[in-house]
Design a protein around this motif. Structure first.
Motif, PDB file in Angstrom:
ATOM      1  N   GLU A   1      40.139  47.570  -1.961  1.00 15.34           N
ATOM      2  CA  GLU A   1      41.521  47.778  -1.534  1.00 15.34           C
ATOM      3  C   GLU A   1      42.364  48.043  -2.788  1.00 15.34           C
ATOM      4  O   GLU A   1      42.396  47.221  -3.705  1.00 15.34           O
ATOM      5  CB  GLU A   1      42.061  46.556  -0.795  1.00 15.34           C
ATOM      6  CG  GLU A   1      41.305  46.247   0.492  1.00 15.34           C
ATOM      7  CD  GLU A   1      41.869  45.039   1.207  1.00 15.34           C
ATOM      8  OE1 GLU A   1      42.882  44.474   0.701  1.00 15.34           O
ATOM      9  OE2 GLU A   1      41.304  44.635   2.240  1.00 15.34           O
TER      10      GLU A   1
ATOM     11  N   THR B   1      52.104  50.460  -1.709  1.00 18.92           N
ATOM     12  CA  THR B   1      51.194  50.960  -0.677  1.00 18.92           C
ATOM     13  C   THR B   1      49.786  50.520  -1.025  1.00 18.92           C
ATOM     14  O   THR B   1      49.400  50.508  -2.198  1.00 18.92           O
ATOM     15  CB  THR B   1      51.272  52.492  -0.569  1.00 18.92           C
ATOM     16  OG1 THR B   1      50.340  52.939   0.431  1.00 18.92           O
ATOM     17  CG2 THR B   1      50.933  53.166  -1.884  1.00 18.92           C
TER      18      THR B   1
ATOM     19  N   ARG C   1      45.607  51.021  -0.093  1.00 16.49           N
ATOM     20  CA  ARG C   1      44.570  51.853   0.545  1.00 16.49           C
ATOM     21  C   ARG C   1      43.323  51.000   0.726  1.00 16.49           C
ATOM     22  O   ARG C   1      42.815  50.406  -0.202  1.00 16.49           O
ATOM     23  CB  ARG C   1      44.243  53.065  -0.325  1.00 16.49           C
ATOM     24  CG  ARG C   1      43.110  53.919   0.228  1.00 16.49           C
ATOM     25  CD  ARG C   1      42.882  55.154  -0.630  1.00 16.49           C
ATOM     26  NE  ARG C   1      41.734  55.902  -0.155  1.00 16.49           N
ATOM     27  CZ  ARG C   1      41.734  56.707   0.895  1.00 16.49           C
ATOM     28  NH1 ARG C   1      42.861  56.884   1.584  1.00 16.49           N
ATOM     29  NH2 ARG C   1      40.643  57.358   1.274  1.00 16.49           N
ATOM     30  N   ILE C   2      42.833  51.021   1.997  1.00 19.92           N
ATOM     31  CA  ILE C   2      41.636  50.248   2.360  1.00 19.92           C
ATOM     32  C   ILE C   2      40.490  51.231   2.538  1.00 19.92           C
ATOM     33  O   ILE C   2      40.507  52.064   3.459  1.00 19.92           O
ATOM     34  CB  ILE C   2      41.871  49.447   3.642  1.00 19.92           C
ATOM     35  CG1 ILE C   2      43.115  48.555   3.469  1.00 19.92           C
ATOM     36  CG2 ILE C   2      40.640  48.615   4.009  1.00 19.92           C
ATOM     37  CD1 ILE C   2      43.546  47.859   4.726  1.00 19.92           C
ATOM     38  N   GLU C   3      39.501  51.171   1.642  1.00 25.19           N
ATOM     39  CA  GLU C   3      38.421  52.158   1.623  1.00 25.19           C
ATOM     40  C   GLU C   3      37.517  52.044   2.842  1.00 25.19           C
ATOM     41  O   GLU C   3      37.028  53.047   3.358  1.00 25.19           O
ATOM     42  CB  GLU C   3      37.595  51.999   0.343  1.00 25.19           C
ATOM     43  CG  GLU C   3      38.316  52.358  -0.938  1.00 25.19           C
ATOM     44  CD  GLU C   3      38.616  53.849  -1.033  1.00 25.19           C
ATOM     45  OE1 GLU C   3      37.934  54.643  -0.363  1.00 25.19           O
ATOM     46  OE2 GLU C   3      39.568  54.206  -1.770  1.00 25.19           O
ATOM     47  N   SER C   4      37.302  50.838   3.296  1.00 29.89           N
ATOM     48  CA  SER C   4      36.337  50.661   4.396  1.00 29.89           C
ATOM     49  C   SER C   4      36.779  51.362   5.665  1.00 29.89           C
ATOM     50  O   SER C   4      35.953  51.863   6.443  1.00 29.89           O
ATOM     51  CB  SER C   4      36.123  49.177   4.678  1.00 29.89           C
ATOM     52  OG  SER C   4      37.364  48.569   5.065  1.00 29.89           O
ATOM     53  N   SER C   5      38.067  51.401   5.911  1.00 32.16           N
ATOM     54  CA  SER C   5      38.577  52.057   7.119  1.00 32.16           C
ATOM     55  C   SER C   5      39.341  53.328   6.795  1.00 32.16           C
ATOM     56  O   SER C   5      39.915  53.940   7.699  1.00 32.16           O
ATOM     57  CB  SER C   5      39.476  51.090   7.896  1.00 32.16           C
ATOM     58  OG  SER C   5      40.583  50.708   7.080  1.00 32.16           O
ATOM     59  N   ASN C   6      39.376  53.678   5.510  1.00 27.53           N
ATOM     60  CA  ASN C   6      40.095  54.884   5.079  1.00 27.53           C
ATOM     61  C   ASN C   6      41.518  54.898   5.640  1.00 27.53           C
ATOM     62  O   ASN C   6      41.992  55.902   6.179  1.00 27.53           O
ATOM     63  CB  ASN C   6      39.346  56.144   5.508  1.00 27.53           C
ATOM     64  CG  ASN C   6      39.846  57.382   4.766  1.00 27.53           C
ATOM     65  OD1 ASN C   6      40.428  57.274   3.676  1.00 27.53           O
ATOM     66  ND2 ASN C   6      39.656  58.555   5.366  1.00 27.53           N
ATOM     67  N   SER C   7      42.215  53.738   5.482  1.00 24.31           N
ATOM     68  CA  SER C   7      43.570  53.617   6.004  1.00 24.31           C
ATOM     69  C   SER C   7      44.491  53.096   4.905  1.00 24.31           C
ATOM     70  O   SER C   7      44.051  52.636   3.847  1.00 24.31           O
ATOM     71  CB  SER C   7      43.610  52.684   7.219  1.00 24.31           C
ATOM     72  OG  SER C   7      43.138  51.395   6.862  1.00 24.31           O
ATOM     73  N   GLN C   8      45.760  53.187   5.197  1.00 28.68           N
ATOM     74  CA  GLN C   8      46.780  52.741   4.257  1.00 28.68           C
ATOM     75  C   GLN C   8      47.750  51.798   4.948  1.00 28.68           C
ATOM     76  O   GLN C   8      47.951  51.881   6.166  1.00 28.68           O
ATOM     77  CB  GLN C   8      47.560  53.926   3.672  1.00 28.68           C
ATOM     78  CG  GLN C   8      46.735  54.829   2.768  1.00 28.68           C
ATOM     79  CD  GLN C   8      47.573  55.942   2.163  1.00 28.68           C
ATOM     80  OE1 GLN C   8      48.665  56.200   2.629  1.00 28.68           O
ATOM     81  NE2 GLN C   8      47.047  56.587   1.128  1.00 28.68           N
ATOM     82  N   ALA C   9      48.398  50.937   4.125  1.00 25.80           N
ATOM     83  CA  ALA C   9      49.390  50.000   4.656  1.00 25.80           C
ATOM     84  C   ALA C   9      50.430  49.734   3.566  1.00 25.80           C
ATOM     85  O   ALA C   9      50.135  49.822   2.370  1.00 25.80           O
ATOM     86  CB  ALA C   9      48.726  48.695   5.094  1.00 25.80           C
TER      87      ALA C   9
END
Length: 420
Positions: free
Chosen positions: A93, A278, A280-288
């Motif tokens: 992350e 921001t 980035r979560i690599e496992s789900s390829n998502s951002q928060a």
């Protein structure tokens, strides 16, 4: 017959001494006045330059005080280089954040207030340096003028001693007196020559000191007529101590201490740090998005010690200000008394010098005619010398007291109080 010859020789000698003392100067030379010396010293003084640099430094310090805290950018990578599923970067992350400190409690305004007080103090320091320089130049000028006057007196005494030796030698030659008179006159001549040499060295040293201060050589004469002038003496109008430069400096120091109290009080309020970023979560390829607020907890340092220290320093500055008021008042009274005492001595020196000159003249004529003993002549010449030196000392003391009084009563310049 021998007494008649001695009287004629004495009369001729006295006439030659009088002519030597009243002969006009061959040519008028350029005169370096006190005002010129003050102007030259102000241009070349490194202390004035340092004080002006201090004002510039204080103004730059205000620019620093106005600055706000810098924001920060951070990058964090989590869940990497571990074990199991976290051995690679698949579960990593990555967070990129931005944080901004917010100063609370009026810290920036308090810093600027301290900086403004220091600017006022630096501007007063330039006035202090100028006033001190004026006093130093004036005192060196007084010493140099007095040294030249003493050299003139020493040369006059040397001429008198030379004439006295001639008279004594002539009287011994015609058998009108004992050879011991000639030996005494010889001793007086040696002492007079030694005094001239000493006075010449003093003139060279005092001129050199003045030249170093004004930054250029003095080729002409100093202002002897100025040295002879005396002005106001006696009771003066009441002086407003609070309007003097010295009291303004002490008040400015108090203002700095008072501003530091407000700064210490503002430091008690904790500051906030706002952050946003921001992730980035690599496992789900998502951002928060990530938001945060941080506040220091005043468990160990509540700022009370700093406030107490600042209050104590303000009390110290206030006590010093009151002490300066008393000191300046006392020093002004002393300077006025010194000036008036010197002025009285100058006024008395005029009739005293006239009497001493006449007494020495009578002693010379009387000795030449065999009416007076040589010891009477020596005593009269010594009295004349002491009276002349006393007059010079009185004039020097008067001008020195005037210079000190002018320094003590120097008015404080108006300070703009710029808070921009």
């Amino acid at each position: 017959m021998s007494r008649l010859i001695a009287a004629l020789l004495a009369a001729a000698s006295c006439a030659s001494v009088a002519q030597a003392q009243t002969a006009p100067p061959v040519e008028a030379r350029e005169v370096t006045t006190l005002d010129q010396a003050l102007t030259l010293a102000g241009v070349s003084s490194p202390n004035v330059e340092a004080a002006e640099a201090g004002v510039s430094a204080a103004e730059q310090g205000r620019n620093v005080a106005r600055l706000r805290p810098n924001p920060s950018v951070s990058v964090e990578v989590e869940n990497v280089a571990g074990t199991g599923p976290y051995g690679g970067i698949g579960e990593s992350e990555t967070t990129v954040g931005f944080s901004l400190p917010l100063e609370l409690g009026g810290k920036r305004g308090a810093r600027v207030g301290v900086a403004n007080a220091r600017i006022d103090r630096a501007r007063l320091e330039t006035a202090v340096v100028s006033a001190d320089l004026r006093l130093r130049v004036t005192q060196l000028y007084i010493v140099a003028v007095a040294a030249e006057r003493r050299l003139t007196v020493a040369r006059e005494q040397l001429r008198i001693a030379e004439e006295a030796l001639r008279v004594a030698a002539d009287r011994v030659m015609v058998g009108a007196t004992s050879p011991i008179d000639e030996q005494r006159a010889q001793v007086q001549l040696v002492n007079a020559r030694t005094e001239v040499e000493r006075a010449e060295r003093n003139v060279a040293v005092t001129r050199s000191n003045l030249e170093r201060l004004i930054g250029q050589p003095i080729t002409g004469d100093l202002d002897q007529p100025w040295f002879d002038r005396t002005g106001t003496f006696g009771p003066t109008a009441a002086i407003n101590i609070e309007g003097t430069l010295a009291y303004a400096v002490a008040t400015s120091d108090y203002s700095i201490a008072d501003a530091n109290v407000r700064l210490a009080q503002s430091q008690r309020m904790p500051d906030l740090t706002l952050s946003a970023g921001t992730r980035r979560i690599e496992s789900s390829n998502s951002q928060a998005m990530v938001f945060g607020v941080s506040v220091p907890l005043p468990f160990f340092n509540r700022g009370t010690a700093s406030v107490a220290q600042a209050n104590a320093e303000r009390g110290q500055a206030d006590a010093r200000r009151r002490g300066v008021r008393l000191d300046v008042d006392t020093q002004i009274a002393d300077a006025i008394a010194d000036r008036d005492n010197a002025a009285a001595a100058v006024r008395a020196s005029g009739p005293a010098l006239e009497a001493a000159i006449e007494s020495a003249r009578i002693a010379r004529v009387g000795y030449g005619q065999g009416k007076f003993d040589q010891l009477i002549l020596i005593d009269a010449e010594r009295t004349l010398l002491q009276t002349r030196i006393a007059q010079i000392d009185a004039l020097a003391a008067y001008h020195d007291a005037e210079a000190r009084l002018a320094r003590l009563t120097t008015p404080a310049p108006s300070i703009s109080g710029d808070t921009q």
